[in-house]
Design a protein around this motif. Structure first.
Motif, PDB file in Angstrom:
ATOM      1  N   LEU A  26       0.835  -1.205   0.000  1.00  0.00           N
ATOM      2  CA  LEU A  26       0.000   0.000   0.000  1.00  0.00           C
ATOM      3  C   LEU A  26       0.866   1.249   0.000  1.00  0.00           C
ATOM      4  O   LEU A  26       0.565   2.243  -0.681  1.00  0.00           O
ATOM      5  CB  LEU A  26      -0.931  -0.003   1.209  1.00  0.00           C
ATOM      6  CG  LEU A  26      -2.162  -0.915   1.123  1.00  0.00           C
ATOM      7  CD1 LEU A  26      -2.854  -0.991   2.475  1.00  0.00           C
ATOM      8  CD2 LEU A  26      -3.135  -0.409   0.059  1.00  0.00           C
ATOM      9  N   ALA A  27       1.951   1.225   0.773  1.00  0.00           N
ATOM     10  CA  ALA A  27       2.861   2.370   0.799  1.00  0.00           C
ATOM     11  C   ALA A  27       3.520   2.581  -0.556  1.00  0.00           C
ATOM     12  O   ALA A  27       3.727   3.721  -1.000  1.00  0.00           O
ATOM     13  CB  ALA A  27       3.923   2.163   1.883  1.00  0.00           C
ATOM     14  N   ILE A  28       3.831   1.484  -1.235  1.00  0.00           N
ATOM     15  CA  ILE A  28       4.410   1.594  -2.582  1.00  0.00           C
ATOM     16  C   ILE A  28       3.382   2.161  -3.557  1.00  0.00           C
ATOM     17  O   ILE A  28       3.699   3.039  -4.383  1.00  0.00           O
ATOM     18  CB  ILE A  28       4.917   0.217  -3.054  1.00  0.00           C
ATOM     19  CG1 ILE A  28       6.089  -0.234  -2.174  1.00  0.00           C
ATOM     20  CG2 ILE A  28       5.348   0.276  -4.521  1.00  0.00           C
ATOM     21  CD1 ILE A  28       6.500  -1.678  -2.400  1.00  0.00           C
ATOM     22  N   ALA A  29       2.130   1.704  -3.458  1.00  0.00           N
ATOM     23  CA  ALA A  29       1.068   2.238  -4.324  1.00  0.00           C
ATOM     24  C   ALA A  29       0.886   3.732  -4.083  1.00  0.00           C
ATOM     25  O   ALA A  29       0.646   4.500  -5.019  1.00  0.00           O
ATOM     26  CB  ALA A  29      -0.239   1.492  -4.047  1.00  0.00           C
ATOM     27  N   ARG A  30       1.016   4.149  -2.838  1.00  0.00           N
ATOM     28  CA  ARG A  30       0.906   5.581  -2.525  1.00  0.00           C
ATOM     29  C   ARG A  30       2.002   6.368  -3.235  1.00  0.00           C
ATOM     30  O   ARG A  30       1.758   7.460  -3.764  1.00  0.00           O
ATOM     31  CB  ARG A  30       0.998   5.773  -1.004  1.00  0.00           C
ATOM     32  CG  ARG A  30       0.943   7.207  -0.560  1.00  0.00           C
ATOM     33  CD  ARG A  30       0.725   7.292   0.950  1.00  0.00           C
ATOM     34  NE  ARG A  30       1.787   6.640   1.709  1.00  0.00           N
ATOM     35  CZ  ARG A  30       1.677   6.299   2.992  1.00  0.00           C
ATOM     36  NH1 ARG A  30       0.552   6.533   3.648  1.00  0.00           N
ATOM     37  NH2 ARG A  30       2.683   5.715   3.618  1.00  0.00           N
ATOM     38  N   ALA A  31       3.211   5.807  -3.262  1.00  0.00           N
ATOM     39  CA  ALA A  31       4.311   6.490  -3.951  1.00  0.00           C
ATOM     40  C   ALA A  31       4.084   6.533  -5.457  1.00  0.00           C
ATOM     41  O   ALA A  31       4.434   7.511  -6.131  1.00  0.00           O
ATOM     42  CB  ALA A  31       5.633   5.783  -3.639  1.00  0.00           C
ATOM     43  N   LEU A  32       3.472   5.483  -5.999  1.00  0.00           N
ATOM     44  CA  LEU A  32       3.195   5.459  -7.440  1.00  0.00           C
ATOM     45  C   LEU A  32       2.187   6.532  -7.834  1.00  0.00           C
ATOM     46  O   LEU A  32       2.214   7.047  -8.953  1.00  0.00           O
ATOM     47  CB  LEU A  32       2.659   4.081  -7.845  1.00  0.00           C
ATOM     48  CG  LEU A  32       3.604   2.884  -7.653  1.00  0.00           C
ATOM     49  CD1 LEU A  32       2.904   1.605  -8.067  1.00  0.00           C
ATOM     50  CD2 LEU A  32       4.900   3.072  -8.453  1.00  0.00           C
ATOM     51  N   LEU A  33       1.283   6.874  -6.925  1.00  0.00           N
ATOM     52  CA  LEU A  33       0.243   7.862  -7.221  1.00  0.00           C
ATOM     53  C   LEU A  33       0.760   9.292  -7.132  1.00  0.00           C
ATOM     54  O   LEU A  33       0.110  10.203  -7.637  1.00  0.00           O
ATOM     55  CB  LEU A  33      -0.928   7.694  -6.247  1.00  0.00           C
ATOM     56  CG  LEU A  33      -1.894   6.549  -6.549  1.00  0.00           C
ATOM     57  CD1 LEU A  33      -2.792   6.282  -5.359  1.00  0.00           C
ATOM     58  CD2 LEU A  33      -2.727   6.893  -7.782  1.00  0.00           C
ATOM     59  N   ARG A  34       1.888   9.487  -6.492  1.00  0.00           N
ATOM     60  CA  ARG A  34       2.371  10.845  -6.289  1.00  0.00           C
ATOM     61  C   ARG A  34       3.211  11.301  -7.479  1.00  0.00           C
ATOM     62  O   ARG A  34       4.048  10.551  -7.980  1.00  0.00           O
ATOM     63  CB  ARG A  34       3.207  10.923  -5.012  1.00  0.00           C
ATOM     64  CG  ARG A  34       3.420  12.350  -4.552  1.00  0.00           C
ATOM     65  CD  ARG A  34       4.022  12.372  -3.167  1.00  0.00           C
ATOM     66  NE  ARG A  34       4.103  13.738  -2.675  1.00  0.00           N
ATOM     67  CZ  ARG A  34       5.100  14.210  -1.961  1.00  0.00           C
ATOM     68  NH1 ARG A  34       6.120  13.436  -1.663  1.00  0.00           N
ATOM     69  NH2 ARG A  34       5.084  15.456  -1.542  1.00  0.00           N
ATOM     70  N   ASP A  35       3.002  12.505  -7.921  1.00  0.00           N
ATOM     71  CA  ASP A  35       3.708  13.025  -9.097  1.00  0.00           C
ATOM     72  C   ASP A  35       5.048  13.612  -8.675  1.00  0.00           C
ATOM     73  O   ASP A  35       5.273  14.816  -8.749  1.00  0.00           O
ATOM     74  CB  ASP A  35       2.853  14.085  -9.791  1.00  0.00           C
ATOM     75  CG  ASP A  35       3.470  14.513 -11.111  1.00  0.00           C
ATOM     76  OD1 ASP A  35       4.152  13.691 -11.738  1.00  0.00           O
ATOM     77  OD2 ASP A  35       3.271  15.678 -11.494  1.00  0.00           O
ATOM     78  N   ALA A  36       5.952  12.724  -8.223  1.00  0.00           N
ATOM     79  CA  ALA A  36       7.285  13.161  -7.798  1.00  0.00           C
ATOM     80  C   ALA A  36       8.312  12.762  -8.855  1.00  0.00           C
ATOM     81  O   ALA A  36       8.192  11.713  -9.492  1.00  0.00           O
ATOM     82  CB  ALA A  36       7.643  12.533  -6.457  1.00  0.00           C
ATOM     83  N   ASP A  37       9.341  13.595  -9.037  1.00  0.00           N
ATOM     84  CA  ASP A  37      10.372  13.302 -10.029  1.00  0.00           C
ATOM     85  C   ASP A  37      11.308  12.192  -9.551  1.00  0.00           C
ATOM     86  O   ASP A  37      11.866  11.449 -10.355  1.00  0.00           O
ATOM     87  CB  ASP A  37      11.222  14.553 -10.297  1.00  0.00           C
ATOM     88  CG  ASP A  37      10.382  15.727 -10.740  1.00  0.00           C
ATOM     89  OD1 ASP A  37       9.364  15.490 -11.409  1.00  0.00           O
ATOM     90  OD2 ASP A  37      10.729  16.871 -10.395  1.00  0.00           O
ATOM     91  N   ILE A  38      11.503  12.132  -8.235  1.00  0.00           N
ATOM     92  CA  ILE A  38      12.452  11.190  -7.642  1.00  0.00           C
ATOM     93  C   ILE A  38      11.706  10.372  -6.598  1.00  0.00           C
ATOM     94  O   ILE A  38      11.027  10.924  -5.736  1.00  0.00           O
ATOM     95  CB  ILE A  38      13.627  11.940  -6.973  1.00  0.00           C
ATOM     96  CG1 ILE A  38      14.312  12.872  -7.994  1.00  0.00           C
ATOM     97  CG2 ILE A  38      14.626  10.979  -6.361  1.00  0.00           C
ATOM     98  CD1 ILE A  38      15.182  13.929  -7.354  1.00  0.00           C
ATOM     99  N   VAL A  39      11.831   9.052  -6.670  1.00  0.00           N
ATOM    100  CA  VAL A  39      11.141   8.181  -5.725  1.00  0.00           C
ATOM    101  C   VAL A  39      12.182   7.328  -5.000  1.00  0.00           C
ATOM    102  O   VAL A  39      13.013   6.665  -5.636  1.00  0.00           O
ATOM    103  CB  VAL A  39      10.115   7.268  -6.422  1.00  0.00           C
ATOM    104  CG1 VAL A  39       9.263   6.543  -5.386  1.00  0.00           C
ATOM    105  CG2 VAL A  39       9.226   8.081  -7.358  1.00  0.00           C
TER     106      VAL A  39
END
Length: 566
Positions: A481-494
């Protein structure tokens, strides 16, 4: 130095000045009625002594008493409403300061300690606001009015009263000091109880698995007993104040009766004035007791204020300065660049001259033994650890040039121990998702990428399911779920810290594919031990003892060059 807590209360009083003005008007009305009642009774006695009817005077006395009671109730309500707003404002400022301070300060203070100040200490402010806005001023005003009338009625009897109450007040001073000291000890012990309990509950499964319930109970018991002992000491000091005032009143009554009887018999004082004086004496005790108790409550409130002031003086995170130009850098500039980065925390060298680069797209893996400094590299990027020396750039701009908000808008982090908030799954997944338009299609897509769509669809309320201990999510599911949250965020660097450590082979493969897809369009940095992640990285940096010791291409396993640090 001005107390920031007191400054907040004053500001709230300023916003509630209309209510406080109304409360003051009603309080003055009540005080005036209290002053007038004995004089009206004295007039009624005079009428009766002259053989005339006193019904009109008695009706006026009853009316004045009712008006005084209603005015007092209205004043109390208005002051209480302003006090509640002041407490709410103080609590929100404490929460804001806790959320915006740096992590080192937060961890040093402890979440339990901070929680006790937001909940318990802030609650003490209700007493403080009531006392300052109504109790103390009204009681002082009433006492002054009663005193003035008593002097006018007979100054000799007033001297008798003053001499007895003066001795009592000197004794009360000692108990007031003791009350404050007990309050400080109690609030500190209460903070320790909160801290210990939160720590135990966060690890309750481990505690139960190792049969350590009794051990943990004993650890908390000493702090609970200190809370109780400090409360008893404070109650003892507080409880002595009212009896002292009562004793002073009894002694004063005896003295007034003795001296007053002589003065009435000698004709120096009329019977009506003597009765009025006695009524004022009995009425004077109430305000004096209120003043004494208010001073004791202020001492307790001051101990809470001192503790809240510590939180309100927490240093904020370094905000940085927004870059002068908002233009996107050219494609040949890396997303991240470390040049001889060193970090030292409390005499401990966390990073020792780290140099590395992360391209604008692709996956970079950080490998090495536990405690080597891999997670510290991620924490420096996020601003959780302070940079001691060296240079870090994000898209060509020095990290200091980015404000905290702008930096974190461009960088997303998935921690090794995933954290989900006690809110609905939808809110958890879209946390900080600046491009989420409010529809669920992108949310379901992210869940499908981490192999969680079926699980969420099977929950009774789907995306509206509130995440709590009863939800029954496993550690691996929370991590996905935490990974899915990161996928949804429009960040240049993950940034990912061991994203597959709690996953089985099937879910590890699904997550790896999701990270590969993400790396095709973004810069991805992964702290990894699993071969599946390492072999999919375009570049691997081996970290040991705070240094990057090797850089190589994981695709063919050939070393691309060593970076030696002094």
């Amino acid at each position: 130095m001005t107390s920031p807590t007191v400054a907040l209360v004053r500001a709230e009083f300023g916003r509630g000045r209309a209510r406080l003005a109304g409360a003051a008007t009603l309080a003055l009305t009540g005080a005036a009625c209290a002053v007038a009642a004995p004089l009206l009774v004295a007039g009624a006695i005079g009428e009766l002594a002259g053989g005339r009817s006193a019904w009109a005077d008695l009706i006026i006395v009853a009316f004045v008493s009712v008006v005084g009671a209603v005015a007092g109730a209205g004043s109390s309500f208005l002051v209480t409403s302003v006090g509640e707003l002041a407490v709410a404002g103080t609590r929100m400022e404490l929460v804001r300061r806790a959320l915006t301070t740096d992590l080192t300060t937060l961890r040093t203070a402890g979440t339990g300690e901070i929680t006790s100040r937001i909940v318990g200490d802030a609650g003490q402010m209700r007493t403080y606001t009531d006392v300052l806005a109504s109790g103390l001023p009204v009681s002082a005003l009433s006492a002054c009015a009663f005193t003035a009338v008593m002097i006018w009625l007979d100054w000799v009897l007033f001297v008798v009263v003053v001499s007895t109450f003066l001795v009592a007040s000197l004794s009360m001073r000692t108990f007031l000091r003791s009350t404050r000291r007990a309050g400080l000890r109690q609030q500190a012990a209460l903070g320790q109880v909160t801290q210990q309990f939160q720590s135990v509950m966060a690890s309750v499964t481990t505690v139960k698995a190792f049969g350590a319930e009794s051990t943990m109970l004993e650890r908390i018991r000493s702090d609970v007993e200190e809370v109780a002992a400090s409360g008893v000491r404070g109650a003892l000091s507080q409880s002595c104040i009212t009896p002292l005032a009562g004793v002073a009143q009894q002694v004063a009554v005896v003295g007034v009766l003795a001296v007053g009887g002589l003065r009435v018999s000698s004709g120096a004082l009329s019977l009506a004035h003597f009765v009025a004086f006695l009524m004022y004496l009995f009425q004077l005790v109430g305000p004096l007791v209120t003043i004494a108790q208010s001073l004791g409550r202020i001492q307790l409130a001051h101990s809470a204020i001192e503790r809240m002031d510590e939180v309100l003086r927490f240093p904020p995170e370094a905000s940085g300065v927004a870059p002068a130009s908002r233009a996107e850098p050219s494609d040949d500039e890396p997303a991240l660049s470390f040049q001889d980065v060193r970090v030292q925390v409390n005499e401990h060298h966390v990073l020792r001259g780290v140099t590395l680069q992360v391209p604008r797209t692709g996956m970079v893996a950080l490998v090495g033994p536990s405690g080597a400094g891999k997670t510290s590299i991620l924490n420096v990027i996020e601003g959780f650890l302070p940079l001691t020396s060296g240079r870090i750039t994000i898209h060509g701009h020095p990290i200091e040039a980015w404000s905290v908000a702008e930096r974190r808008a461009r960088v997303s982090l998935v921690e090794q121990r995933p954290t989900l908030l006690n809110v609905a799954l939808r809110q958890n997944l879209t946390l900080g998702a600046t491009t989420w338009g409010g529809g669920d299609e992108s949310v379901w897509c992210a869940l499908e990428k981490v192999n969680l769509r079926e699980k969420v669809e099977s929950l009774p309320h789907g995306l509206d399911t509130v995440v709590d201990e009863a939800t029954g999510l496993s550690g691996g599911e929370m991590q996905r779920l935490a990974i899915a949250r990161a996928l949804l965020r429009d960040a240049d660097i993950v940034l990912f810290d061991e994203p597959t450590s709690a996953l089985d082979e099937e879910n590890e493969n699904a997550t790896t594919r999701a990270l590969q897809s993400l790396a095709a369009v973004k810069a991805v940095v992964v702290v990894a031990h699993r071969p599946s992640l390492i072999r999919n990285a375009c570049t691997v940096y081996s970290v040991d003892r705070g240094r990057v010791v090797t850089r190589y291409d994981a695709g063919d396993g050939r070393e691309k060059g060593c970076i030696r640090n002094p």
